[in-house]
Design a protein around this motif. Structure first.
Motif, PDB file in Angstrom:
ATOM      1  N   HIS A 129       0.845  -1.199   0.000  1.00 54.47           N
ATOM      2  CA  HIS A 129       0.000   0.000   0.000  1.00 54.47           C
ATOM      3  C   HIS A 129       0.880   1.249   0.000  1.00 54.47           C
ATOM      4  CE1 HIS A 129      -4.081   1.529   0.348  1.00 54.47           C
ATOM      5  NE2 HIS A 129      -3.662   2.457   1.204  1.00 54.47           N
ATOM      6  N   ARG A 130       1.983   1.193   0.706  1.00 52.88           N
ATOM      7  CA  ARG A 130       2.882   2.342   0.740  1.00 52.88           C
ATOM      8  C   ARG A 130       3.627   2.503  -0.592  1.00 52.88           C
ATOM      9  NH1 ARG A 130       1.862   0.715   5.645  1.00 52.88           N
ATOM     10  NH2 ARG A 130       2.015   2.074   7.468  1.00 52.88           N
ATOM     11  N   VAL A 131       3.915   1.381  -1.270  1.00 51.03           N
ATOM     12  CA  VAL A 131       4.515   1.470  -2.606  1.00 51.03           C
ATOM     13  C   VAL A 131       3.548   2.218  -3.532  1.00 51.03           C
ATOM     14  CG1 VAL A 131       5.162   0.112  -4.650  1.00 51.03           C
ATOM     15  CG2 VAL A 131       5.988  -0.562  -2.396  1.00 51.03           C
ATOM     16  N   GLY A 132       2.269   1.823  -3.489  1.00 51.05           N
ATOM     17  CA  GLY A 132       1.243   2.523  -4.269  1.00 51.05           C
ATOM     18  C   GLY A 132       1.177   3.989  -3.897  1.00 51.05           C
ATOM     19  N   ALA A 133       1.289   4.259  -2.590  1.00 51.91           N
ATOM     20  CA  ALA A 133       1.204   5.645  -2.114  1.00 51.91           C
ATOM     21  C   ALA A 133       2.353   6.480  -2.658  1.00 51.91           C
ATOM     22  CB  ALA A 133       1.211   5.657  -0.584  1.00 51.91           C
ATOM     23  N   VAL A 134       3.561   5.898  -2.650  1.00 51.77           N
ATOM     24  CA  VAL A 134       4.722   6.634  -3.168  1.00 51.77           C
ATOM     25  C   VAL A 134       4.520   6.941  -4.652  1.00 51.77           C
ATOM     26  CG1 VAL A 134       7.175   6.394  -3.722  1.00 51.77           C
ATOM     27  CG2 VAL A 134       6.352   5.771  -1.454  1.00 51.77           C
ATOM     28  N   LEU A 135       4.001   5.982  -5.387  1.00 50.30           N
ATOM     29  CA  LEU A 135       3.751   6.183  -6.817  1.00 50.30           C
ATOM     30  C   LEU A 135       2.714   7.287  -7.023  1.00 50.30           C
ATOM     31  CD1 LEU A 135       4.669   5.011  -9.490  1.00 50.30           C
ATOM     32  CD2 LEU A 135       2.835   3.340  -9.361  1.00 50.30           C
ATOM     33  N   LEU A 136       1.684   7.288  -6.199  1.00 47.67           N
ATOM     34  CA  LEU A 136       0.628   8.304  -6.316  1.00 47.67           C
ATOM     35  C   LEU A 136       1.177   9.690  -5.968  1.00 47.67           C
ATOM     36  CD1 LEU A 136      -2.491   8.654  -6.811  1.00 47.67           C
ATOM     37  CD2 LEU A 136      -2.713   8.711  -4.337  1.00 47.67           C
ATOM     38  N   ILE A 137       1.955   9.761  -4.901  1.00 44.73           N
ATOM     39  CA  ILE A 137       2.545  11.055  -4.524  1.00 44.73           C
ATOM     40  C   ILE A 137       3.490  11.515  -5.637  1.00 44.73           C
ATOM     41  CG2 ILE A 137       4.052  12.216  -2.860  1.00 44.73           C
ATOM     42  CD1 ILE A 137       2.857  10.241  -0.735  1.00 44.73           C
ATOM     43  N   GLY A 138       4.231  10.553  -6.202  1.00 43.25           N
ATOM     44  CA  GLY A 138       5.111  10.864  -7.336  1.00 43.25           C
ATOM     45  C   GLY A 138       4.331  11.457  -8.489  1.00 43.25           C
ATOM     46  N   PHE A 139       3.151  10.894  -8.726  1.00 44.22           N
ATOM     47  CA  PHE A 139       2.296  11.422  -9.792  1.00 44.22           C
ATOM     48  C   PHE A 139       1.903  12.867  -9.504  1.00 44.22           C
ATOM     49  CE2 PHE A 139      -2.252  12.388 -10.164  1.00 44.22           C
ATOM     50  CZ  PHE A 139      -2.310  12.704 -11.514  1.00 44.22           C
ATOM     51  N   TYR A 140       1.505  13.146  -8.255  1.00 47.15           N
ATOM     52  CA  TYR A 140       1.074  14.513  -7.925  1.00 47.15           C
ATOM     53  C   TYR A 140       2.233  15.501  -8.054  1.00 47.15           C
ATOM     54  CZ  TYR A 140      -3.592  13.158  -6.495  1.00 47.15           C
ATOM     55  OH  TYR A 140      -4.875  12.703  -6.502  1.00 47.15           O
ATOM     56  N   VAL A 141       3.424  15.068  -7.647  1.00 47.21           N
ATOM     57  CA  VAL A 141       4.598  15.949  -7.779  1.00 47.21           C
ATOM     58  C   VAL A 141       4.874  16.213  -9.261  1.00 47.21           C
ATOM     59  CG1 VAL A 141       7.089  16.089  -7.401  1.00 47.21           C
ATOM     60  CG2 VAL A 141       5.595  15.235  -5.585  1.00 47.21           C
ATOM     61  N   PHE A 142       4.874  15.143 -10.042  1.00 50.07           N
ATOM     62  CA  PHE A 142       5.088  15.241 -11.490  1.00 50.07           C
ATOM     63  C   PHE A 142       4.056  16.200 -12.092  1.00 50.07           C
ATOM     64  CE2 PHE A 142       6.063  12.304 -15.391  1.00 50.07           C
ATOM     65  CZ  PHE A 142       6.196  13.421 -16.196  1.00 50.07           C
ATOM     66  N   HIS A 143       2.814  16.026 -11.702  1.00 55.08           N
ATOM     67  CA  HIS A 143       1.761  16.849 -12.288  1.00 55.08           C
ATOM     68  C   HIS A 143       1.926  18.325 -11.914  1.00 55.08           C
ATOM     69  CE1 HIS A 143      -2.043  17.983 -13.991  1.00 55.08           C
ATOM     70  NE2 HIS A 143      -2.379  18.573 -12.858  1.00 55.08           N
ATOM     71  N   THR A 144       2.312  18.565 -10.667  1.00 53.28           N
ATOM     72  CA  THR A 144       2.510  19.955 -10.240  1.00 53.28           C
ATOM     73  C   THR A 144       3.626  20.604 -11.051  1.00 53.28           C
ATOM     74  OG1 THR A 144       1.855  19.233  -8.039  1.00 53.28           O
ATOM     75  CG2 THR A 144       2.843  21.414  -8.215  1.00 53.28           C
TER      76      THR A 144
END
Lengths: 375, 307
Positions: free
Chosen positions: B137-152
């Motif tokens: 779940h934390r691996v998924g979370a890191v990927l999701l946070i990575g997506f938000y950073v990328f998008h910003t």
């Protein structure tokens, strides 16, 4: 008889009949006596008079080479009131072959009678062999208790007798003879005071949680107090609605625990996660209001800090057993309600949009368009 | 078939006879007797039919394959001439990051939301227990946070990113479009509303992920680093985070499974789904149908570039 004799010669028939009755009564009496004979024998003093010639003398003792005094006095009254009153001394002290005996008799072995397949006590004996006490005994640990250490030797009683050393009221004291620190904690706890001071029979004692004969170490998965099984032990009473109402015990403790992350991880087999006794302690369980309690606001940070390092006073700001659906939680309840409304309204609107879209597509024949193009 | 090879065979035999005549030394044009000629002919035609059969077969496949390749290339060229790049590579990478993280998070998160169901217990045992589930779940979370950073970063530093963000802002036209769509659904309007680059449906999806991201990442971080969070916030803040995380997760999952899957997979004109997420292109017809205003602008821009 005299009546019969005064009647005239025609009286022979009734006289014959009364003879038959007499014979019948005599036979019945004899057979009754035969049936009652053993009972009569049981009610008589048992055959331990001979032994008590020596052992019945108060102060009968032996001084061992190392200076210890071995009390050898046997209280006759104790024996007569025990469940084994009908037995002879040598039924248990089977290695005594002659009286007076020359050798020092060995430890009594209860499995002579309470053996496997004997309906009078096979199950407890078999369970005992698998227990932590039985295993230690097997390994030859001299401190390991055997049957007589808990049940008593000459004064062994039925478990429901108030005189029994293993009755609900007495068993804690019996266990405490070896498990002193645990006993001291239990006596102070809410469970101990309820049972021993207030005599509430529903209050738990040692055996309620640890089991009777099949007592296992906490790290054994079959143990009743294995981390994953603790919740089952506590819920026996703390989820019992009748007891909760009768003794005004706080309810919803188990259900709120199961909703918490601790409870969910426990459900999925995590032994690391906190169970009931991690926070409430195992023996010194006290209500929140008691300043000695591990869950008193003043001690809570320390209790949480056992796992959550650097836990501070923030842990006390808010409930631990949170019922997410209770209005008493204030903001938490309204956040839950907000999301419920948001989810239902959003999905309803989206669903209507989907249905209308489908309706329009079917009406305008768009779904058949592909076939038409194919033709 | 055999007759087809007649001229070729005659030529081969002739050549072989000339070669045979030249073998005997000293005599330039030695005449061969009939018997030798018959033997030469017999040797020459042996297996020749089979050989020619195999060769013609191979040549046939070779020619056809070449032709097919050429046609495919031509088709691709034509498609490319007729398609429009709707999502650039950064856009597509973001979408892939988002959906893969969401799939991981939903699969690993739902058993915690519904711990008493048997499917949850099965999923948990497949994952190997709650400890592994937590890591996944934390691996998924890191990927999701990575997506938000990328998008910003994309929204701030990329020209197209900035343009997309501006175009995604809700406008009065979106409300008009909703009413137009409702009219269209009931048959009161013949035409669907004309959408620009992003329809109100896509705008809703975007801002739903925006809102969901703030809730999920915020509450998730409080729970991940609960010891740090609880050294700052009181316990009821943690409880609120947990409640919000659990509720928003269900809302997001249901929205994706019902709404997004319908719009991109299950509706009759899309079923079973398109590859736009992979190549990012729409055909001219799709552009005119779904994003007419954007199409018009793109054509205009092209003309401006040429002019």
């Amino acid at each position: 008889m005299k009546n019969n004799m005064t009647v005239s010669g025609h009286s022979s028939r009734p006289a014959k009949a009364s003879a038959a009755v007499r014979i019948f009564i005599a036979a019945a009496a004899v057979s009754m006596l035969a049936v009652l004979m053993p009972m009569k024998a049981w009610s008589q003093p048992p055959l331990y008079q001979k032994c008590l010639l020596c052992h019945g003398r108060p102060g009968f003792k032996k001084i061992l080479p190392d200076g210890k005094v071995l009390e050898l006095f046997v209280n006759k009254a104790e024996l007569e009131h025990s469940i084994h009153a009908k037995l002879h001394c040598t039924d248990c002290h089977a290695d005594v072959m002659e009286i007076p005996h020359m050798k020092v008799p060995g430890t009594v072995n209860c499995y002579r009678c309470h053996y496997k397949d004997n309906p009078n006590g096979a199950k407890p004996a078999n369970e005992f062999f698998q227990s932590v006490h039985g295993k230690l005994d097997e390994q030859g640990d001299p401190k390991a208790p055997r049957c007589q250490n808990c049940h008593g030797g000459h004064n062994v009683q039925k478990v429901d007798s108030p005189l029994s050393t293993v009755s609900h009221l007495n068993v804690a004291y019996t266990c405490g003879k070896c498990h002193k620190p645990q006993y001291d904690n239990y006596v102070q706890s809410i469970h101990g005071t309820a049972l021993l001071d207030r005599h509430i029979k529903s209050a738990p004692t040692c055996t309620t949680c640890h089991g009777k004969h099949l007592i296992l170490k906490p790290d054994s998965p079959d143990s009743t107090i294995y981390p994953l099984n603790v919740i089952n032990v506590c819920s026996k009473c703390h989820e019992n609605k009748e007891l909760i109402r009768k003794y005004n015990i706080p309810g919803g403790r188990i259900s709120t625990y199961k909703e918490s992350y601790h409870g969910i991880a426990d459900e999925f087999g995590s032994v690391r996660v906190a169970n009931c006794s991690s926070c409430h302690r195992a023996h010194l369980i006290l209500p929140e209001s008691d300043p000695r309690s591990s869950i008193n606001k003043a001690n809570l940070a320390k209790t949480c800090g056992k796992c959550h390092k650097d836990a501070n006073v923030n842990f006390t700001k808010g409930k631990i057993h949170v019922n997410y659906k209770s209005k008493s939680n204030g903001i938490l309840y309204y956040i839950g309600m907000f999301f419920e409304i948001l989810t239902i309204s959003t999905l309803t609107l989206l669903f209507i949009h989907i249905l209308l879209d489908l309706f329009r597509r079917f009406k305008s024949g768009e779904t058949k368009g592909k076939n038409k193009r194919g033709e | 078939m055999k007759d087809n090879y007649r001229p070729a065979k005659d030529k081969i035999i002739e050549e072989l006879e000339r070669y045979a005549a030249g073998i005997i030394p000293g005599t330039g044009d030695h005449e061969l007797d009939d018997e030798t000629k018959r033997l030469i002919r017999q040797e020459a035609v042996r297996d020749l039919d089979a050989f020619l059969d195999a060769k013609t077969k191979n040549i046939r496949t070779l020619v056809l394959r070449q032709q097919r390749l050429k046609a495919k290339l031509q088709k691709k060229k034509e498609w490319e001439k007729d398609t429009f790049l709707r999502f650039n590579i950064y856009f597509r990478i973001q979408h892939i990051m988002l959906f893969s993280s969401v799939i991981i998070l939903v699969i690993t998160g739902l058993p915690i939301k519904f711990p008493n169901s048997s499917i949850s217990r099965f999923m948990m045992s497949v994952m190997g227990g709650i400890a592994t589930q937590g890591i996944l779940h934390r691996v998924g979370a890191v990927l999701l946070i990575g997506f938000y950073v990328f998008h910003t970063l994309y929204t701030i530093f990329n020209r197209e990113g900035r343009r997309d963000f501006v175009q995604l802002l809700p406008k009065p036209k979106d409300i008009k479009d909703v009413f137009q769509m409702i009219k269209y659904f009931f048959g009161f309007a013949k035409e669907k509303p004309k959408f620009d680059r992003f329809s109100y449906i896509e705008k809703f999806d975007y801002w739903a992920v925006y809102w969901g991201g703030i809730v999920m990442v915020g509450s998730g971080l409080i729970m991940w680093f609960h010891n740090i969070a609880l050294s700052v916030f009181p316990k009821y803040v943690y409880d609120i985070a947990r409640e919000a995380h659990s509720d928003e997760a269900l809302l997001a999952t249901l929205t994706i499974v019902i709404w997004h899957f319908y719009n991109v997979h299950f509706n009759p004109s899309r079923f079973p789904g398109s590859l736009v997420w992979w190549h990012g292109k729409l055909t001219k017809e799709q552009m005119i149908d779904e994003h007419p205003l954007e199409y018009e602008r793109m054509i205009k821009e092209k003309e401006d570039d040429n002019g």
